[in-house]
Scaffold this active site. Sequence first.
Site, PDB file in Angstrom:
ATOM      1  N   GLU A 112     -27.964  42.446  66.096  1.00  0.00           N
ATOM      2  CA  GLU A 112     -27.257  42.661  64.828  1.00  0.00           C
ATOM      3  C   GLU A 112     -28.185  43.352  63.838  1.00  0.00           C
ATOM      4  O   GLU A 112     -29.409  43.290  63.986  1.00  0.00           O
ATOM      5  CB  GLU A 112     -26.839  41.305  64.232  1.00  0.00           C
ATOM      6  CG  GLU A 112     -25.787  40.593  65.036  1.00  0.00           C
ATOM      7  CD  GLU A 112     -25.527  39.174  64.532  1.00  0.00           C
ATOM      8  OE1 GLU A 112     -26.159  38.752  63.535  1.00  0.00           O
ATOM      9  OE2 GLU A 112     -24.697  38.489  65.152  1.00  0.00           O
ATOM     10  N   LYS A 114     -30.169  43.621  60.445  1.00  0.00           N
ATOM     11  CA  LYS A 114     -30.756  42.623  59.553  1.00  0.00           C
ATOM     12  C   LYS A 114     -30.540  43.112  58.124  1.00  0.00           C
ATOM     13  O   LYS A 114     -31.248  43.996  57.640  1.00  0.00           O
ATOM     14  CB  LYS A 114     -32.249  42.446  59.856  1.00  0.00           C
ATOM     15  CG  LYS A 114     -32.888  41.324  59.075  1.00  0.00           C
ATOM     16  CD  LYS A 114     -34.277  41.019  59.609  1.00  0.00           C
ATOM     17  CE  LYS A 114     -34.874  39.770  58.998  1.00  0.00           C
ATOM     18  NZ  LYS A 114     -34.939  39.768  57.558  1.00  0.00           N
ATOM     19  N   ASP A 116     -30.502  43.483  54.245  1.00  0.00           N
ATOM     20  CA  ASP A 116     -31.589  43.225  53.311  1.00  0.00           C
ATOM     21  C   ASP A 116     -31.017  42.757  51.976  1.00  0.00           C
ATOM     22  O   ASP A 116     -30.783  43.555  51.071  1.00  0.00           O
ATOM     23  CB  ASP A 116     -32.404  44.510  53.133  1.00  0.00           C
ATOM     24  CG  ASP A 116     -33.770  44.218  52.558  1.00  0.00           C
ATOM     25  OD1 ASP A 116     -34.126  43.020  52.460  1.00  0.00           O
ATOM     26  OD2 ASP A 116     -34.478  45.170  52.227  1.00  0.00           O
ATOM     27  N   ARG A 135     -30.642  29.722  49.930  1.00  0.00           N
ATOM     28  CA  ARG A 135     -31.587  29.125  50.858  1.00  0.00           C
ATOM     29  C   ARG A 135     -32.497  28.105  50.168  1.00  0.00           C
ATOM     30  O   ARG A 135     -32.770  27.046  50.699  1.00  0.00           O
ATOM     31  CB  ARG A 135     -32.468  30.190  51.502  1.00  0.00           C
ATOM     32  CG  ARG A 135     -33.489  29.566  52.443  1.00  0.00           C
ATOM     33  CD  ARG A 135     -34.774  30.364  52.517  1.00  0.00           C
ATOM     34  NE  ARG A 135     -34.495  31.674  53.026  1.00  0.00           N
ATOM     35  CZ  ARG A 135     -34.396  31.941  54.311  1.00  0.00           C
ATOM     36  NH1 ARG A 135     -34.550  31.001  55.190  1.00  0.00           N
ATOM     37  NH2 ARG A 135     -34.143  33.153  54.708  1.00  0.00           N
ATOM     38  N   GLU A 172     -25.372  37.244  54.367  1.00  0.00           N
ATOM     39  CA  GLU A 172     -26.295  37.898  53.450  1.00  0.00           C
ATOM     40  C   GLU A 172     -25.508  38.537  52.313  1.00  0.00           C
ATOM     41  O   GLU A 172     -24.593  39.326  52.561  1.00  0.00           O
ATOM     42  CB  GLU A 172     -27.068  38.980  54.225  1.00  0.00           C
ATOM     43  CG  GLU A 172     -28.343  39.405  53.580  1.00  0.00           C
ATOM     44  CD  GLU A 172     -29.509  38.457  53.929  1.00  0.00           C
ATOM     45  OE1 GLU A 172     -29.278  37.403  54.554  1.00  0.00           O
ATOM     46  OE2 GLU A 172     -30.642  38.791  53.551  1.00  0.00           O
ATOM     47  N   TYR A 225     -23.437  34.017  60.930  1.00  0.00           N
ATOM     48  CA  TYR A 225     -23.883  32.798  61.618  1.00  0.00           C
ATOM     49  C   TYR A 225     -22.952  31.654  61.280  1.00  0.00           C
ATOM     50  O   TYR A 225     -22.790  31.320  60.103  1.00  0.00           O
ATOM     51  CB  TYR A 225     -25.316  32.504  61.143  1.00  0.00           C
ATOM     52  CG  TYR A 225     -26.029  31.338  61.793  1.00  0.00           C
ATOM     53  CD1 TYR A 225     -25.711  30.879  63.069  1.00  0.00           C
ATOM     54  CD2 TYR A 225     -27.069  30.701  61.103  1.00  0.00           C
ATOM     55  CE1 TYR A 225     -26.404  29.819  63.643  1.00  0.00           C
ATOM     56  CE2 TYR A 225     -27.774  29.649  61.665  1.00  0.00           C
ATOM     57  CZ  TYR A 225     -27.424  29.207  62.937  1.00  0.00           C
ATOM     58  OH  TYR A 225     -28.113  28.164  63.491  1.00  0.00           O
ATOM     59  N   LYS A 311     -38.664  43.806  62.697  1.00  0.00           N
ATOM     60  CA  LYS A 311     -38.640  44.415  61.361  1.00  0.00           C
ATOM     61  C   LYS A 311     -39.071  45.875  61.427  1.00  0.00           C
ATOM     62  O   LYS A 311     -40.044  46.212  62.093  1.00  0.00           O
ATOM     63  CB  LYS A 311     -39.587  43.659  60.428  1.00  0.00           C
ATOM     64  CG  LYS A 311     -39.148  42.228  60.179  1.00  0.00           C
ATOM     65  CD  LYS A 311     -38.549  42.063  58.821  1.00  0.00           C
ATOM     66  CE  LYS A 311     -39.617  41.696  57.830  1.00  0.00           C
ATOM     67  NZ  LYS A 311     -39.069  41.209  56.568  1.00  0.00           N
ATOM     68  N   CYS A 405     -51.236  58.633  23.474  1.00  0.00           N
ATOM     69  CA  CYS A 405     -50.181  59.403  24.120  1.00  0.00           C
ATOM     70  C   CYS A 405     -50.756  60.745  24.595  1.00  0.00           C
ATOM     71  O   CYS A 405     -51.375  61.470  23.813  1.00  0.00           O
ATOM     72  CB  CYS A 405     -49.040  59.642  23.144  1.00  0.00           C
ATOM     73  SG  CYS A 405     -47.763  60.699  23.831  1.00  0.00           S
ATOM     74  N   CYS A 408     -48.935  63.620  22.390  1.00  0.00           N
ATOM     75  CA  CYS A 408     -49.043  63.799  20.941  1.00  0.00           C
ATOM     76  C   CYS A 408     -50.249  63.083  20.352  1.00  0.00           C
ATOM     77  O   CYS A 408     -50.514  63.188  19.158  1.00  0.00           O
ATOM     78  CB  CYS A 408     -47.762  63.332  20.252  1.00  0.00           C
ATOM     79  SG  CYS A 408     -47.574  61.549  20.250  1.00  0.00           S
ATOM     80  N   CYS A 423     -45.174  55.182  23.515  1.00  0.00           N
ATOM     81  CA  CYS A 423     -45.656  56.025  22.425  1.00  0.00           C
ATOM     82  C   CYS A 423     -44.690  55.834  21.264  1.00  0.00           C
ATOM     83  O   CYS A 423     -43.501  56.079  21.399  1.00  0.00           O
ATOM     84  CB  CYS A 423     -45.662  57.496  22.851  1.00  0.00           C
ATOM     85  SG  CYS A 423     -45.827  58.600  21.425  1.00  0.00           S
ATOM     86  N   CYS A 429     -43.140  63.425  18.958  1.00  0.00           N
ATOM     87  CA  CYS A 429     -43.789  63.553  20.261  1.00  0.00           C
ATOM     88  C   CYS A 429     -42.901  64.466  21.130  1.00  0.00           C
ATOM     89  O   CYS A 429     -41.730  64.134  21.382  1.00  0.00           O
ATOM     90  CB  CYS A 429     -43.931  62.154  20.856  1.00  0.00           C
ATOM     91  SG  CYS A 429     -44.634  62.152  22.500  1.00  0.00           S
TER      92      CYS A 429
HETATM   93  S1  IVH Z   1     -29.398  34.877  61.602  1.00  0.00           S
HETATM   94  C1  IVH Z   1     -31.618  30.506  61.937  1.00  0.00           C
HETATM   95  N1  IVH Z   1     -28.559  37.332  61.310  1.00  0.00           N
HETATM   96  O1  IVH Z   1     -32.858  37.345  57.683  1.00  0.00           O
HETATM   97  C2  IVH Z   1     -31.616  31.809  61.222  1.00  0.00           C
HETATM   98  N2  IVH Z   1     -30.111  36.491  59.723  1.00  0.00           N
HETATM   99  O2  IVH Z   1     -35.632  35.573  58.224  1.00  0.00           O
HETATM  100  C3  IVH Z   1     -30.325  32.502  61.370  1.00  0.00           C
HETATM  101  N3  IVH Z   1     -30.637  38.096  57.909  1.00  0.00           N
HETATM  102  O3  IVH Z   1     -32.543  34.007  56.613  1.00  0.00           O
HETATM  103  C4  IVH Z   1     -30.308  33.784  60.653  1.00  0.00           C
HETATM  104  N4  IVH Z   1     -29.337  39.717  58.627  1.00  0.00           N
HETATM  105  O4  IVH Z   1     -31.370  35.913  55.294  1.00  0.00           O
HETATM  106  C5  IVH Z   1     -29.354  36.356  60.819  1.00  0.00           C
HETATM  107  N5  IVH Z   1     -27.680  39.478  61.185  1.00  0.00           N
HETATM  108  C6  IVH Z   1     -28.463  38.513  60.679  1.00  0.00           C
HETATM  109  C7  IVH Z   1     -29.220  38.694  59.510  1.00  0.00           C
HETATM  110  C8  IVH Z   1     -30.045  37.657  59.047  1.00  0.00           C
HETATM  111  C9  IVH Z   1     -30.189  39.340  57.690  1.00  0.00           C
HETATM  112  C10 IVH Z   1     -31.626  37.417  57.050  1.00  0.00           C
HETATM  113  C11 IVH Z   1     -31.269  36.013  56.689  1.00  0.00           C
HETATM  114  C12 IVH Z   1     -32.298  35.152  57.342  1.00  0.00           C
HETATM  115  C13 IVH Z   1     -33.450  36.097  57.429  1.00  0.00           C
HETATM  116  C14 IVH Z   1     -34.342  35.771  58.586  1.00  0.00           C
END
Ligand code: IVH
Length: 667
Positions: A112, A114, A116, A135, A172, A225, A311, A405, A408, A423, A429
């Site tokens: 999946e 990740k 941000d 969290r 997220e 999740y 990452k 500055c 000026c 400034c 200026c």
């Molecule tokens: S699963 C038990 N899936 O990344 C942990 N996390 O450090 C289950 N995150 O805390 C997390 N995309 O904030 C999962 N597709 C995804 C995610 C995801 C972003 C974040 C989430 C998590 C952190 C992991």
Amino acid sequence: MNKTIEQNIQELREKLAHHNHLYYVESNPQLSDYDYDMMMKELQVLENQHPDFFDPNSPTQRVGSDINKEFEQVQHKYDMLSLSNTYNEGELRDFDQRVKKLISEDPIYVCELKFDGTAIGITYENGVFKQAVTRGDGAFGDDVSNNVRTIKSIPLKLKGNDFPEEFEIRGEIFMSKKVFADLNEQRVSAGEAAYINPRNTASGSLKLQNSAEVSKRRLDCYLYYMLGENLPEDSHTENLKNAKKWGFKISEHGKIAKNIDEVLEYIKYWEKQREQLPYDIDGIVIKVDSLSKQKQLGFTAKSPRWAISYKFLAERVATKLLSIDYQVGRTGAITPVANLKPVFIAGTTVKRATLHNADQIELLDVRIDDTVFVEKGGEIIPKVVGVDKDARAESSQKVVYITQCPECGSKLIREEDEAKHYCPNEYACPPQIKGKIEHFISRKAMNIDGIGAETIDLLFEKNMLSDISDLYELKKDQLMPLERMGEKSADNIIKGVQESKSVPFYKLLYALGIRYVGATVAKKLAVSVGNIDALANAKVEELIEIDEIGERIAETVVEYFNLERNRVLIEKLKQHGLSFINEESEEGKTDILKGLSIVISGVFEKYSRDELKEMISKNGGKNTSSISKKTDYVLAGDKMGPSKLEKANKLGLKIITEDDFLQMIGL
Ligand code: IVH
């Protein structure tokens, strides 16, 4: 058969939730905005008339409230752990080996994106949104339910009936790149500092105390999740498919991988493609798909053994810092900028990168001639993120931040709670003068075509332009002899300047570039106050009565008009025929409510609160937000706040209905 009111309310709620889902989750709206709004109004009216049927999960509650309270700390039912990270293929293969050994077979993985943003856990009971918790420290988090309810892609009531009675879903919360860019554009145009990146802005927004404000931030949420005792399937992917059916926003990019090589292919693909996504991702999450296998693998103290995140490295390159420039912005803010030996990062050649402010230079201890690391993250402007201290020449000297500055020579100031130096020489200026003119002519302000930054530089150098009013003095035969100026360009400038005279007052007010008065604030001020003279004479206490105008804005506006030079400037602009009156409020103006101060409270049937406010000001009255001895009337709709009602009664104020009011102004 006649439907009962309750049935009616229920039906409207369901319809609105359905269209909300089509719009925010499926991006497939099937109702016009207008029809949606009308349906919402209908529901609002019914709910107001029948408070017995109040439901915190009604679609009407998504607008948020401005009740200010601290968040409650609550314990997670299941600890909210994070994932262990890897940055390379080797570690990922190690993970695969560990998994295989522990379950004694080859697992099916799911890959999946990740996302941000900031993690959220949302619990549902009998298909109804119950609570949303951040969290926090993993064991306890903040109950941010009211804020999360404003996120339109999160269902408040689930569809279907095959969901577990009780479950939690995690995901997220994030801000899309586009929403982030729009928000920053608004901030910068109001003279405020731009936010750093979408992630911090999303998590900051989620922690705002005012949920109505959160609602405006247009946050979004992907869920990834599910947790609970009775989940329908043993496969994570299948459970998410169910969640999608129930109305959750689930990413389409999740993909099954039969072995680690397929995982690596997925990673390679997204490493390249991620720039194309409308939101930021910072890696890939790899999970064992089967829940029974997940259970078998279990958790370490910090993270699950059944998942790992890969990452992406923000592309970071080393190059040489040649020198530091100090840029002066329109508001006088100083930004140190690194001049670099040109280097190629993420598709473009980078020669300059921001060093943000004096603290950042101190923190990194960057020195001229250092080898520095430069990154292009989610942000548009590249930044210096570190120094290779081993490569540093022994003779190098600490950077001494400027005190004057660079443009000026004025002594710089730094206010207590500001990161940047300023400034203070606002009116003499050069970059501040030129910046103000550039802002004045910009598209959202006076929209003067034909002049760009270069022309402004040139006219400034030739002493033909020293403030915005000089634009209106420009003559064609003065312009013609200038370098690179043909007859056509000169004509265009004159024409653009002439045409700008008919720009409406609210744009002109924005164009003046008063600090904190961005496009939206300017419009509010123009509509409520009506004209520049009234605004120039308004007191802070009067201005803060206007919806969305806080003390900081009010004080800055008053300060602006207290300065003689600004009053002179406006006089000059008036002479040139610019429009300093809010035209719309001129038609149909009366004095019927002259001298009367009216507070509006509650919800109305025929007109919106904004429309009523406008009617008050059009008829010469003043709309104020709080009840006091000075209030003449309280215009009360349904659901007027009990404390307001009590106060109004205590002071013996006249309380009038919407109909009474309309009668007063002859409608
Ligand atoms: S699963 C038990 N899936 O990344 C942990 N996390 O450090 C289950 N995150 O805390 C997390 N995309 O904030 C999962 N597709 C995804 C995610 C995801 C972003 C974040 C989430 C998590 C952190 C992991």
